[in-house]
Scaffold this motif. Sequence first.
Motif, short mmCIF file in Angstrom:
data_model
loop_
_atom_site.label_atom_id
_atom_site.label_comp_id
_atom_site.label_asym_id
_atom_site.label_seq_id
_atom_site.Cartn_x
_atom_site.Cartn_y
_atom_site.Cartn_z
N ASP A 299 0.82 -1.22 0.00
CA ASP A 299 0.00 0.00 0.00
C ASP A 299 0.86 1.26 0.00
O ASP A 299 0.47 2.28 -0.61
N VAL A 300 2.00 1.22 0.69
CA VAL A 300 2.88 2.40 0.75
C VAL A 300 3.32 2.82 -0.65
O VAL A 300 3.42 4.01 -0.95
N PHE A 301 3.55 1.83 -1.52
CA PHE A 301 4.07 2.14 -2.86
C PHE A 301 2.97 2.24 -3.92
O PHE A 301 3.28 2.46 -5.10
N THR A 302 1.72 2.10 -3.51
CA THR A 302 0.64 2.19 -4.49
C THR A 302 -0.33 3.33 -4.21
O THR A 302 -1.01 3.80 -5.11
N GLN A 303 -0.41 3.80 -2.95
CA GLN A 303 -1.29 4.91 -2.63
C GLN A 303 -0.56 6.24 -2.82
O GLN A 303 0.62 6.36 -2.45
N PRO A 304 -1.22 7.25 -3.40
CA PRO A 304 -0.53 8.51 -3.70
C PRO A 304 0.02 9.23 -2.47
O PRO A 304 1.11 9.80 -2.52
N VAL A 305 -0.70 9.21 -1.34
CA VAL A 305 -0.23 9.91 -0.14
C VAL A 305 1.08 9.32 0.34
O VAL A 305 2.07 10.04 0.58
N THR A 306 1.10 8.01 0.53
CA THR A 306 2.30 7.35 1.07
C THR A 306 3.44 7.32 0.05
O THR A 306 4.60 7.50 0.41
N LEU A 307 3.11 7.11 -1.22
CA LEU A 307 4.15 7.13 -2.26
C LEU A 307 4.77 8.52 -2.36
O LEU A 307 5.99 8.67 -2.54
N GLY A 308 3.93 9.55 -2.21
CA GLY A 308 4.45 10.92 -2.24
C GLY A 308 5.42 11.20 -1.12
O GLY A 308 6.43 11.89 -1.30
N VAL A 309 5.15 10.64 0.08
CA VAL A 309 6.06 10.81 1.21
C VAL A 309 7.39 10.13 0.93
O VAL A 309 8.47 10.70 1.15
N VAL A 310 7.33 8.87 0.45
CA VAL A 310 8.56 8.12 0.17
C VAL A 310 9.41 8.82 -0.88
O VAL A 310 10.61 9.04 -0.70
N LEU A 311 8.79 9.19 -2.01
CA LEU A 311 9.53 9.85 -3.08
C LEU A 311 10.01 11.24 -2.64
O LEU A 311 11.08 11.69 -3.06
N GLY A 312 9.22 11.91 -1.82
CA GLY A 312 9.65 13.22 -1.31
C GLY A 312 10.92 13.11 -0.50
O GLY A 312 11.85 13.91 -0.66
N LEU A 313 10.99 12.11 0.39
CA LEU A 313 12.18 11.93 1.22
C LEU A 313 13.38 11.47 0.41
O LEU A 313 14.50 11.98 0.58
N VAL A 314 13.18 10.50 -0.46
CA VAL A 314 14.31 9.88 -1.16
C VAL A 314 14.76 10.72 -2.35
O VAL A 314 15.97 10.96 -2.53
N VAL A 315 13.83 11.15 -3.16
CA VAL A 315 14.17 11.88 -4.39
C VAL A 315 14.17 13.39 -4.15
O VAL A 315 15.11 14.09 -4.52
N GLY A 316 13.09 13.89 -3.54
CA GLY A 316 12.97 15.33 -3.37
C GLY A 316 14.07 15.93 -2.53
O GLY A 316 14.65 16.97 -2.89
N LYS A 317 14.39 15.30 -1.40
CA LYS A 317 15.44 15.83 -0.52
C LYS A 317 16.79 15.88 -1.24
O LYS A 317 17.50 16.89 -1.20
N ALA A 318 17.17 14.78 -1.87
CA ALA A 318 18.48 14.70 -2.53
C ALA A 318 18.60 15.73 -3.64
O ALA A 318 19.58 16.48 -3.73
N ILE A 319 17.59 15.78 -4.51
CA ILE A 319 17.64 16.72 -5.64
C ILE A 319 17.54 18.16 -5.14
O ILE A 319 18.25 19.05 -5.64
N GLY A 320 16.67 18.41 -4.17
CA GLY A 320 16.48 19.77 -3.67
C GLY A 320 17.74 20.33 -3.04
O GLY A 320 18.17 21.44 -3.37
N ILE A 321 18.35 19.58 -2.11
CA ILE A 321 19.55 20.08 -1.43
C ILE A 321 20.72 20.18 -2.39
O ILE A 321 21.43 21.20 -2.42
N PHE A 322 20.93 19.14 -3.20
CA PHE A 322 22.06 19.19 -4.14
C PHE A 322 21.87 20.30 -5.17
O PHE A 322 22.78 21.08 -5.43
N GLY A 323 20.66 20.37 -5.74
CA GLY A 323 20.40 21.40 -6.75
C GLY A 323 20.49 22.80 -6.17
O GLY A 323 21.09 23.70 -6.79
#
Length: 463
Positions: A299-323
Amino acid sequence: MSAPTDRKFLGRLPLPERRYLADALRTETVGGVLLLVAAVAALVWANTPLSDSYEAVSDFHIGPAALGLDLSIQHWAADGLLAIFFFVAGIELKRELVAGELRDPKAAALPVIAAICGMAAPALVYALVNAVGNGSMDGWAVPTATDIAFALAVLAVIGTSLPSSLRAFLLTLAVVDDLFAILIIAVFFTSDLNFAALGGAVAGLVLFWFLLRKDVRGWYVYVPLALVIWGLMYNSGVHATIAGVAMGLMLRCTTREGEEHSPGEHIEHLVRPLSAGLAVPLFALFSAGVSISGGAIHDVFTQPVTLGVVLGLVVGKAIGIFGGTWLAARFTRAELNPELAWPDVFAVASLAGIGFTVSLLIGELAFAGDAVLTDEVKASVLIGSLIAAVLASVLLKLRVRKYQALVTAEERDEDQDGIPDIYEEDDPEYHLRMAEIYEKKAAEHRERARLAGAPRDGADRPA
């Protein structure tokens, strides 16, 4: 001894700042390991036949109902114990503003921009995922936070020691991150205001400030006053942790003549172990206990709310801080320390994707009316933080030899005067001391050779 004038991005820290950083991070690392243990204990407790007892303890109410403080144990951990955590965060922020990396606007611009981008990008990733998947936008702030204690615990577990400049960058990011997390909690998660209680809390804060300015001392004055301020702030509708931040920001973090440490640093030194070693681990124990099963992970990887949290932490943080860091360095013409590389910045940015404590708190606030979704969001925070930790560990391990060499050079103290040699290399007296040390070694070598009857050829060379 001349002070280093290195103004490069991720360059050498001033010696007092390096010593403060080492002391602060040592406590945070120990607290981070305890936090990790508490989180694992919570997961085990909540996913065994003892799960009913976990819920019973978490939901057990205690406190004076007449004062509006008949709260569950979980609630006390989130609103009460975390006030101590945010009190320390307030002191850290004050110190950074008056004596640390944020004191100089030019030097502060880069980590501040990096931190802002590191919060905006995860929120945008979450919003995009939920816009496409028709999910709830209420959790946009969940993946924006960084947990410095958990990040340092990961470093301790994988056995990687970062150079002080990278650790300072991570700490400064976390401090600015905490500031904006505090603002998010205050602005977006404040319920209906009780103006009488809020006025009482403000009056208490004014009294707190006045007593500090009059140099009134004694824990028996400030601790009861702090409890009254906290209780009034809680009943006002403003999140109670804001009281901790406000009191931390009021402490003086500059030294006067005859003082070795400022009052703020002294109190932080006393309270930080309580925050890192007790308050935050107990919060984790009563907040991280969610059911983790194959279906829940799916469910974590299929529901938009939980998937958004996971991708936000893993992808958003890395790209945001580095960029953000790269753009800020480019437009401010800041030069990266030649001993480091941009992949090092990306590795630290990935490590900042560990958003445990404050992310769990915001998740509880964002979905307070939906217990099932709250648990699902907590699970997504745990999984996203775990993925970020694994990714950062791999990236950091690729450069571990370089980091070890830099740390060894930073800590080298051949003249054993308590000051790392790297801070003395421009000091003529240092070179005289080193010449004396080498001459002493050479004399000892010659004496050993004479007693052993060895030939004198080459005996003048020091061992």
